[in-house]
Design an enzyme around this catalytic site. Structure first.
Site, PDB file in Angstrom:
ATOM      1  N   ALA A 140      48.625  40.102  36.270  1.00  0.00           N
ATOM      2  CA  ALA A 140      49.858  39.505  35.721  1.00  0.00           C
ATOM      3  C   ALA A 140      50.306  40.190  34.427  1.00  0.00           C
ATOM      4  O   ALA A 140      51.508  40.202  34.116  1.00  0.00           O
ATOM      5  CB  ALA A 140      49.660  38.018  35.482  1.00  0.00           C
ATOM      6  N   ASN A 179      44.221  47.831  37.161  1.00  0.00           N
ATOM      7  CA  ASN A 179      45.095  46.833  37.782  1.00  0.00           C
ATOM      8  C   ASN A 179      45.248  45.729  36.732  1.00  0.00           C
ATOM      9  O   ASN A 179      44.380  44.850  36.617  1.00  0.00           O
ATOM     10  CB  ASN A 179      44.481  46.277  39.069  1.00  0.00           C
ATOM     11  CG  ASN A 179      45.413  45.275  39.736  1.00  0.00           C
ATOM     12  OD1 ASN A 179      46.388  44.810  39.122  1.00  0.00           O
ATOM     13  ND2 ASN A 179      45.129  44.930  40.974  1.00  0.00           N
ATOM     14  N   ARG A 231      58.109  42.277  46.252  1.00  0.00           N
ATOM     15  CA  ARG A 231      57.900  40.854  45.943  1.00  0.00           C
ATOM     16  C   ARG A 231      58.995  40.349  44.975  1.00  0.00           C
ATOM     17  O   ARG A 231      60.105  40.858  45.019  1.00  0.00           O
ATOM     18  CB  ARG A 231      56.473  40.675  45.397  1.00  0.00           C
ATOM     19  CG  ARG A 231      55.398  41.049  46.433  1.00  0.00           C
ATOM     20  CD  ARG A 231      53.996  40.867  45.901  1.00  0.00           C
ATOM     21  NE  ARG A 231      53.707  39.472  45.616  1.00  0.00           N
ATOM     22  CZ  ARG A 231      52.612  39.053  44.973  1.00  0.00           C
ATOM     23  NH1 ARG A 231      51.704  39.946  44.584  1.00  0.00           N
ATOM     24  NH2 ARG A 231      52.424  37.773  44.734  1.00  0.00           N
ATOM     25  N   HIS A 291      47.845  48.362  42.368  1.00  0.00           N
ATOM     26  CA  HIS A 291      48.133  46.980  42.749  1.00  0.00           C
ATOM     27  C   HIS A 291      47.743  46.798  44.204  1.00  0.00           C
ATOM     28  O   HIS A 291      48.083  47.640  45.051  1.00  0.00           O
ATOM     29  CB  HIS A 291      49.610  46.635  42.543  1.00  0.00           C
ATOM     30  CG  HIS A 291      49.984  46.689  41.105  1.00  0.00           C
ATOM     31  ND1 HIS A 291      49.548  45.749  40.202  1.00  0.00           N
ATOM     32  CD2 HIS A 291      50.675  47.608  40.397  1.00  0.00           C
ATOM     33  CE1 HIS A 291      49.975  46.081  39.007  1.00  0.00           C
ATOM     34  NE2 HIS A 291      50.657  47.210  39.089  1.00  0.00           N
ATOM     35  N   ARG A 316      41.650  32.386  47.245  1.00  0.00           N
ATOM     36  CA  ARG A 316      42.961  31.824  47.612  1.00  0.00           C
ATOM     37  C   ARG A 316      43.933  32.967  47.897  1.00  0.00           C
ATOM     38  O   ARG A 316      43.653  34.120  47.603  1.00  0.00           O
ATOM     39  CB  ARG A 316      43.491  30.947  46.474  1.00  0.00           C
ATOM     40  CG  ARG A 316      42.663  29.671  46.306  1.00  0.00           C
ATOM     41  CD  ARG A 316      43.389  28.649  45.471  1.00  0.00           C
ATOM     42  NE  ARG A 316      44.715  28.382  46.011  1.00  0.00           N
ATOM     43  CZ  ARG A 316      45.723  27.887  45.290  1.00  0.00           C
ATOM     44  NH1 ARG A 316      45.554  27.619  44.022  1.00  0.00           N
ATOM     45  NH2 ARG A 316      46.900  27.671  45.845  1.00  0.00           N
ATOM     46  N   PRO A 319      43.622  39.541  34.835  1.00  0.00           N
ATOM     47  CA  PRO A 319      43.400  38.120  35.073  1.00  0.00           C
ATOM     48  C   PRO A 319      43.499  37.683  36.535  1.00  0.00           C
ATOM     49  O   PRO A 319      44.375  38.136  37.275  1.00  0.00           O
ATOM     50  CB  PRO A 319      44.488  37.431  34.242  1.00  0.00           C
ATOM     51  CG  PRO A 319      45.450  38.494  33.870  1.00  0.00           C
ATOM     52  CD  PRO A 319      44.693  39.788  33.871  1.00  0.00           C
ATOM     53  N   ASN A 320      42.572  36.815  36.878  1.00  0.00           N
ATOM     54  CA  ASN A 320      42.479  36.140  38.184  1.00  0.00           C
ATOM     55  C   ASN A 320      41.962  37.021  39.306  1.00  0.00           C
ATOM     56  O   ASN A 320      41.703  36.519  40.402  1.00  0.00           O
ATOM     57  CB  ASN A 320      43.826  35.504  38.579  1.00  0.00           C
ATOM     58  CG  ASN A 320      44.243  34.430  37.599  1.00  0.00           C
ATOM     59  OD1 ASN A 320      43.473  33.522  37.329  1.00  0.00           O
ATOM     60  ND2 ASN A 320      45.425  34.552  37.028  1.00  0.00           N
ATOM     61  N   GLU A 377      47.494  53.445  37.745  1.00  0.00           N
ATOM     62  CA  GLU A 377      47.703  52.011  37.971  1.00  0.00           C
ATOM     63  C   GLU A 377      47.521  51.689  39.462  1.00  0.00           C
ATOM     64  O   GLU A 377      47.954  52.458  40.318  1.00  0.00           O
ATOM     65  CB  GLU A 377      49.137  51.674  37.543  1.00  0.00           C
ATOM     66  CG  GLU A 377      49.551  50.242  37.707  1.00  0.00           C
ATOM     67  CD  GLU A 377      51.034  50.029  37.350  1.00  0.00           C
ATOM     68  OE1 GLU A 377      51.839  50.980  37.487  1.00  0.00           O
ATOM     69  OE2 GLU A 377      51.376  48.914  36.941  1.00  0.00           O
ATOM     70  N   TYR A 413      46.455  38.882  49.106  1.00  0.00           N
ATOM     71  CA  TYR A 413      45.405  39.716  48.513  1.00  0.00           C
ATOM     72  C   TYR A 413      44.200  39.957  49.423  1.00  0.00           C
ATOM     73  O   TYR A 413      43.253  40.636  49.025  1.00  0.00           O
ATOM     74  CB  TYR A 413      44.944  39.102  47.182  1.00  0.00           C
ATOM     75  CG  TYR A 413      46.088  38.919  46.195  1.00  0.00           C
ATOM     76  CD1 TYR A 413      46.789  40.022  45.719  1.00  0.00           C
ATOM     77  CD2 TYR A 413      46.478  37.654  45.773  1.00  0.00           C
ATOM     78  CE1 TYR A 413      47.847  39.867  44.831  1.00  0.00           C
ATOM     79  CE2 TYR A 413      47.541  37.496  44.891  1.00  0.00           C
ATOM     80  CZ  TYR A 413      48.220  38.601  44.430  1.00  0.00           C
ATOM     81  OH  TYR A 413      49.268  38.453  43.554  1.00  0.00           O
TER      82      TYR A 413
HETATM   83  O1  CA2 Z   1      48.931  43.155  43.660  1.00  0.00           O
HETATM   84  C1  CA2 Z   1      48.232  43.169  42.639  1.00  0.00           C
HETATM   85  O2  CA2 Z   1      47.169  43.771  42.566  1.00  0.00           O
HETATM   86  C2  CA2 Z   1      48.690  42.363  41.419  1.00  0.00           C
HETATM   87  O3  CA2 Z   1      48.344  43.110  40.259  1.00  0.00           O
HETATM   88  C3  CA2 Z   1      47.929  41.049  41.454  1.00  0.00           C
HETATM   89  C4  CA2 Z   1      48.345  40.079  40.356  1.00  0.00           C
HETATM   90  C5  CA2 Z   1      49.867  39.911  40.318  1.00  0.00           C
HETATM   91  O4  CA2 Z   1      50.236  39.115  39.205  1.00  0.00           O
HETATM   92  C6  CA2 Z   1      50.576  41.255  40.241  1.00  0.00           C
HETATM   93  O5  CA2 Z   1      51.969  41.029  40.256  1.00  0.00           O
HETATM   94  C7  CA2 Z   1      50.185  42.136  41.394  1.00  0.00           C
HETATM   95  C8  CA2 Z   1      47.727  38.705  40.580  1.00  0.00           C
HETATM   96  C9  CA2 Z   1      46.244  38.692  40.726  1.00  0.00           C
HETATM   97  C10 CA2 Z   1      45.838  37.291  41.072  1.00  0.00           C
HETATM   98  O6  CA2 Z   1      44.779  37.355  41.981  1.00  0.00           O
HETATM   99  C11 CA2 Z   1      44.532  36.224  42.718  1.00  0.00           C
HETATM  100  C12 CA2 Z   1      43.387  36.256  43.470  1.00  0.00           C
HETATM  101  C13 CA2 Z   1      43.058  35.180  44.233  1.00  0.00           C
HETATM  102  C14 CA2 Z   1      43.861  34.064  44.249  1.00  0.00           C
HETATM  103  C15 CA2 Z   1      45.006  34.043  43.507  1.00  0.00           C
HETATM  104  C16 CA2 Z   1      45.348  35.133  42.728  1.00  0.00           C
END
Ligand code: CA2
Length: 146
Positions: A76, A73, A106, A99, A17, A9-10, A97, A22
């Site tokens: 969340a 990946n 974090r 990230h 953002r 997700p996301n 996996e 990221y």
């Molecule tokens: O570091 C990573 O790849 C994560 O899997 C990214 C997840 C986070 O919940 C994990 O703890 C670590 C979040 C992805 C959200 O991606 C976004 C992209 C653009 C703007 C906001 C969030």
């Protein structure tokens, strides 16, 4: 050799953002990197992104007999999803996996990974390059496994 690359997700919002965490590159850029890394490694890749846990579970189940390896990946869902952990265990396809950020540096809640418990290796904190590292690692692992 055929690898399924799953993003949770996301991650379709990449580059829009939170560039400090990221980066500025988009999900489209990530798909291109995966495709190029696959070509360089001589591995066929398919990318799948979903914001829905059940769809990710369905995709992992459909990978059974169709893919040799999974790069995931779970975003969340990393920190919540026993369903994705169980799906990875059920298909028993070697999985790595990834990230983008260094989850170990974090918030406390990001230090637990349920899907990671079914993965042979985790690459975290290397940005998009982690996907290339995962593809190469998985390829070597499968070659050595014979
Ligand atoms: O570091 C990573 O790849 C994560 O899997 C990214 C997840 C986070 O919940 C994990 O703890 C670590 C979040 C992805 C959200 O991606 C976004 C992209 C653009 C703007 C906001 C969030």
């Amino acid at each position: 050799m055929k690898f399924l690359v799953i993003n949770g997700p996301n991650l379709n919002m990449l580059g829009i953002r939170e560039p400090d965490i990221y980066g500025r590159q988009t999900y489209g850029d990530l798909v291109r990197l995966v495709s190029e890394a696959g070509e360089e490694a001589g591995v066929e890749t398919e990318c799948f992104q979903s914001n829905h846990e059940g769809d990710i579970v369905d995709k992992i189940q459909q990978a059974y007999g169709a893919f040799d390896g999974i790069v995931i990946n779970p975003a969340a869902y990393t920190h919540t999803s026993v369903a994705i952990l169980d799906a990875l265990k059920a298909v028993a396809i070697p999985a790595v996996e990834v990230h983008i950020s260094d989850v170990s540096a974090r918030e406390e809640f990001r230090k637990v990974s349920y899907p990671g418990m079914a993965c042979i290796r985790t690459f975290a904190g290397f940005g998009f390059e982690g996907y290339r590292m995962a593809i190469l690692y998985l390829k070597e692992y499968l070659i050595n496994a014979g």
